[in-house]
Design an enzyme around this catalytic site. Structure first.
Site, PDB file in Angstrom:
ATOM      1  CE  LYS A   1      -7.969   1.148  13.437  1.00  0.00           C
ATOM      2  NZ  LYS A   1      -7.081   1.263  12.250  1.00  0.00           N
TER       3      LYS A   1
ATOM      4  NE  ARG B   1      -2.392   9.308   7.053  1.00  0.00           N
ATOM      5  CZ  ARG B   1      -2.150   8.533   6.173  1.00  0.00           C
ATOM      6  NH1 ARG B   1      -2.248   8.784   4.438  1.00  0.00           N
ATOM      7  NH2 ARG B   1      -1.881   7.026   6.037  1.00  0.00           N
TER       8      ARG B   1
END
Length: 501
Positions: A278, A352
């Site tokens: 990130k 996920r």
């Protein structure tokens, strides 16, 4: 030496419903907006609030308006409840709590207790919402060397009539359990990640669960996870020196009715993005990337405290997504619990990966309905902003129950579509599925998760926006909001009365 953190759970103000105010309590007068000229004072008290004073201070009665009473008056604070809508009562309580806290910071000798004389037409639900604001509006999480400032300690909602008092007291007590769940979810998410590793999160939740009779707890370590094939969780946690854990809470009351519900929460205790790292800006907020797991933990504790006669399994896969030589990579193929394989395209789509393991394991544990909660996609924040959660579901009744549950506790949800035209994009050329299919990010993430739920009714709650706040509103303060915890409790409670007509 470990970094000290506040004692968890955070202590909230006590709110009770007596027949008369305690000696020394600050007297509160409620006022509402009026269709006529000027605000309308409601309930007992306020005899010393003259028209001249009302004009001088510009009193409007709008929700959340809090003004000190006249100098030397018996009225300590005047609080607006606006038009008296449900959300206005919560806003009023929260604003009052913050005003009292600010007053105590300026004058520690001021009263830390308050007494609100409720109008005769106040409903039990309205009183409970006022109490919610009083409990949560002054919530604060700080790690500091300074001594804590004095804060609102208790509040009395005064009701003279016994029958009304009993009804209101019952609603306020039940609300207290949900408020404690919200605060504990905030505590867990706010805790800094130099303290909050996967083992800490699982251990802290297990310790809290151990205080509740009938709530069983298992914490599975990395060896157990490897032995049982939790490839998604192990892949995401493989880059950190602090290995993953799986928290398993089980509530199986002897009088259980309705479906066996599984709650699965994303427990990423810090998210660097892994090799798909990130940007630095905003990464510090990733200590709250386990807010979905925090909501599941706190909700399950509340469900057990309320002794809801519904069987609930809660699973929180806990991992730290870090960068190292052992981190998983784009291009890897991961075998999940149950055998299904995923082609990894972006290591920053780690939530996920761990939820997939949890959803399949919940199926093997005999769940009838699956609900997962996660700060899953930035796309959801772009779509709905920061005060509404995204609701995906393959079952209309589950979706309706969740939306109604949220509305009843002041948490807003918007049902999002599972667009079949993107479903084919989930398939991979070299694995069963690919982790980041092209298309609208929140929808394709939900479609990926749907691959792991089988034929069971399922809902996915994407709380990337409302899980954290950068400003004060309603009963929310900057930091983790605890969003979804109350919704999950009320969702489970919706099955207690049996099927809908």
């Amino acid at each position: 030496m470990s970094t000290p953190v506040p004692t968890l759970p955070t202590t909230l103000p006590d709110v009770d419903v007596p027949a008369r105010a305690r000696a020394g309590a600050a007297s509160i007068v409620l006022t509402r907006t009026s269709d006529g000229a000027g605000p309308a004072l409601i309930g007992p008290g306020g005899d010393d609030l003259t028209p001249d004073w009302v004009d001088a201070v510009g009193l409007t009665g709008k929700a959340g308006e809090v003004l000190p009473g006249p100098l030397g008056s018996a009225t300590a604070w005047v609080v607006g409840i606006g038009a008296g809508k449900p959300e206005h009562w919560r806003t009023a309580g929260a604003a009052l709590a913050r005003a009292i806290d600010a007053g105590l910071a300026a004058d520690p000798e001021a009263s830390a207790t308050a007494a609100v004389h409720l109008p005769d037409d106040t409903t039990a639900d309205e009183a409970a919402l006022l109490a919610r604001g009083l409990r949560l509006g002054g919530y604060r999480y700080r790690v500091t060397e300074e001594e804590p400032e004095p804060r609102l300690r208790s509040a009395a909602l005064v009701v003279s009539d016994k029958d009304r008092r009993d009804r209101i007291a019952a609603a306020v007590r039940r609300s207290s359990t949900l408020d404690l769940a919200t605060a504990f979810a905030r505590d867990l998410a706010n805790t800094p990640s130099n303290v909050k590793d996967p083992a800490w999160l699982a251990r802290t939740a297990a310790k809290a669960a151990g205080r509740i009779a009938g709530l069983d707890t298992h914490v599975r370590d990395e060896r157990w996870l490897a032995d049982h094939g939790f490839g998604g969780l192990l892949a995401v946690g493989g880059g950190s020196s602090r290995p993953p854990r799986l928290l398993h809470l089980s509530w199986s009351p002897p009088d259980a009715e309705g479906p066996h519900i599984a709650l699965v929460g994303k427990g990423i205790t810090f998210d660097t993005g892994g090799i798909s790292i990130k940007p630095n800006e905003g990464m510090h907020l990733m200590r709250t990337d386990m807010a979905g797991g925090a909501a599941v933990i706190a909700a399950t504790l509340a469900i057990a405290r309320l002794a809801l006669p519904v069987r609930v399994t809660a699973l929180v896969p806990c991992a730290e997504n870090h960068v190292s030589g052992s981190a998983y990579r784009p291009g890897d193929i991961v075998r999940h619990y149950g055998g299904r394989t995923t082609e990894v395209l972006n290591t920053d789509a780690e939530g996920r990966m761990v939820l997939a393991d949890g959803l399949v394991y919940a199926r093997d544990l005999g769940a009838d309905i699956l609900v997962d909660a996660a700060t899953l996609t930035g796309a959801m924040k772009v779509s709905l902003g920061v005060r509404i959660g995204g609701l995906f579901a393959n079952d209309d009744e589950v979706a309706s129950r969740l939306a109604d549950a949220g509305a009843s506790v002041g948490e807003s949800w918007w049902r999002m579509p599972l667009l079949d035209q993107y479903a084919a994009e989930v398939a991979s050329d070299i694995a069963d599925v690919r982790q980041c299919p092209p298309g609208p990010g929140a929808i394709t993430a939900a479609l990926f998760l749907r691959e792991f739920v089988g034929d069971l009714p399922w809902a996915h709650l994407d709380i990337a926006g409302p899980a954290r706040a950068d400003r004060t509103y309603d009963d929310v303060v900057p930091g983790a909001s605890g969003f979804a915890a109350r919704t999950l409790v009320e969702y489970v409670a919706s099955y207690v009365a049996g099927p809908r007509s």
